[in-house]
Motif scaffolding. Structure first.
Motif, short mmCIF file in Angstrom:
data_model
loop_
_atom_site.label_atom_id
_atom_site.label_comp_id
_atom_site.label_asym_id
_atom_site.label_seq_id
_atom_site.Cartn_x
_atom_site.Cartn_y
_atom_site.Cartn_z
N SER A 1 42.16 35.65 54.10
CA SER A 1 41.91 34.84 55.29
C SER A 1 41.22 33.52 54.95
O SER A 1 41.36 32.53 55.68
N ARG A 2 40.50 33.49 53.82
CA ARG A 2 39.77 32.29 53.40
C ARG A 2 40.43 31.59 52.21
O ARG A 2 39.88 30.65 51.64
N ALA A 3 41.65 32.05 51.87
CA ALA A 3 42.42 31.46 50.76
C ALA A 3 41.61 31.43 49.46
O ALA A 3 41.70 30.49 48.68
N GLN A 4 40.85 32.50 49.21
CA GLN A 4 40.09 32.60 47.98
C GLN A 4 40.94 33.35 46.94
O GLN A 4 40.70 34.51 46.60
N TRP A 5 41.94 32.63 46.44
CA TRP A 5 42.97 33.28 45.62
C TRP A 5 42.44 33.73 44.26
O TRP A 5 42.82 34.80 43.76
N ARG A 6 41.59 32.94 43.64
CA ARG A 6 41.02 33.35 42.35
C ARG A 6 40.18 34.62 42.51
O ARG A 6 40.23 35.52 41.66
N ASP A 7 39.42 34.66 43.58
CA ASP A 7 38.61 35.86 43.84
C ASP A 7 39.51 37.07 44.09
O ASP A 7 39.17 38.20 43.69
N LEU A 8 40.66 36.84 44.74
CA LEU A 8 41.59 37.94 45.00
C LEU A 8 42.17 38.48 43.69
O LEU A 8 42.27 39.69 43.50
N VAL A 9 42.52 37.57 42.78
CA VAL A 9 43.01 38.01 41.47
C VAL A 9 41.93 38.80 40.73
O VAL A 9 42.20 39.86 40.15
N ASP A 10 40.69 38.31 40.79
CA ASP A 10 39.58 39.03 40.13
C ASP A 10 39.43 40.43 40.72
O ASP A 10 39.15 41.40 39.99
N LEU A 11 39.59 40.54 42.04
CA LEU A 11 39.48 41.84 42.70
C LEU A 11 40.57 42.78 42.20
O LEU A 11 40.29 43.95 41.86
N TYR A 12 41.81 42.30 42.15
CA TYR A 12 42.91 43.13 41.68
C TYR A 12 42.70 43.55 40.22
O TYR A 12 43.00 44.68 39.84
N GLU A 13 42.21 42.63 39.41
CA GLU A 13 41.99 42.96 38.00
C GLU A 13 40.87 44.00 37.84
O GLU A 13 40.95 44.88 36.97
N ALA A 14 39.84 43.90 38.67
CA ALA A 14 38.79 44.91 38.65
C ALA A 14 39.33 46.28 39.07
O ALA A 14 38.97 47.31 38.48
N ARG A 15 40.21 46.28 40.05
CA ARG A 15 40.82 47.53 40.48
C ARG A 15 41.74 48.09 39.39
O ARG A 15 41.82 49.31 39.20
N LEU A 16 42.41 47.21 38.67
CA LEU A 16 43.26 47.64 37.55
C LEU A 16 42.45 48.40 36.50
O LEU A 16 42.88 49.44 35.99
N SER A 17 41.28 47.87 36.19
CA SER A 17 40.45 48.49 35.16
C SER A 17 39.94 49.86 35.58
O SER A 17 39.57 50.68 34.75
N ARG A 18 39.93 50.12 36.88
CA ARG A 18 39.42 51.38 37.42
C ARG A 18 40.53 52.40 37.65
O ARG A 18 40.29 53.60 37.57
N SER A 19 41.73 51.92 37.94
CA SER A 19 42.80 52.82 38.36
C SER A 19 43.36 53.63 37.20
O SER A 19 43.53 53.14 36.09
#
Length: 212
Positions: A115-133
């Motif tokens: 909603s806030r177009a924070q795309w870099r933060d979104l990528v960081d979130l997905y990468e953090a989830r990758l490391s956990r999954s």
């Protein structure tokens, strides 16, 4: 008088006594009810802050979650809400039993970042989830999501292709990666690499018409 009741309840909440009546949870419930009726959202945030600072893990996580929701829905501060949900994520690291709380937090962060177009933060979130999954399908879904953000919002096609390469190598949801590469192959700058990734897939699947 709401202000006097708030002061009294908060003073009682600050006193830690085992088996106290009313209990800590009951005091929090009464404060929530009182402050919600008066729409005193900053005061309710301060109550959650107090609880977070000293409560046991379960009550602390519960208060962190309520505070994060309130910062957006009551206070109306999406930036603070993001900080709140990040705190929730940190609070459940290494806690398999808190998986539902973790899922809620990352879902809310995903929505707020978009909603806030924070795309870099979104990528960081997905990468953090990758490391956990530890689930292959979820890993593939996350890699495809990272690729989509790189392609659609960050204009970084090299990074997008890197993710498709890994999805194909892992063998899960590879068809979606192939479909994306077939779309990207039209970009002259990335045509050669995309074709190099597609060719072995076409050969393995006997898709000779596509090879031609």
């Amino acid at each position: 008088d709401a202000d006097r009741a708030f002061t009294a309840y908060r003073r009682a909440l600050a006193i830690l006594i085992d088996n106290a009546v009313p209990s800590e949870r009951e005091l929090i419930r009464r404060l929530e009810e009182l402050l919600a009726r008066a729409a005193k959202w900053p005061e309710l945030v301060s109550v959650y802050d107090d609880v977070i600072a000293r409560a046991d893990d379960a009550l602390r996580r519960e208060s962190l979650t309520k505070r994060a929701r309130l910062l957006e829905q009551g206070v109306g501060d999406a930036g603070k809400a993001i900080e709140g949900w990040r705190d929730v994520v940190l609070s459940v690291e290494g806690e398999p039993a808190a998986e539902a709380t973790y899922r809620e937090a990352v879902t809310e962060l995903d929505r707020l970042y978009r909603s806030r177009a924070q795309w870099r933060d979104l990528v960081d979130l997905y990468e953090a989830r990758l490391s956990r999954s530890q689930h292959p399908v979820e890993v593939a879904e996350l890699r495809l999501a990272i690729s989509d953000v790189h392609e659609q919002h960050l204009q970084d096609l090299n990074a997008a292709i890197d993710q498709h390469d890994q999805v194909i190598a892992d063998g899960m949801l590879w068809e979606r990666a192939v479909a994306s590469l077939e779309r990207l192959v039209v970009h002259e700058q990335h045509r050669e690499r995309s074709a190099e990734l597609l060719e072995p897939v076409y050969r393995e699947q006997d898709w000779w018409q596509k090879l031609v």
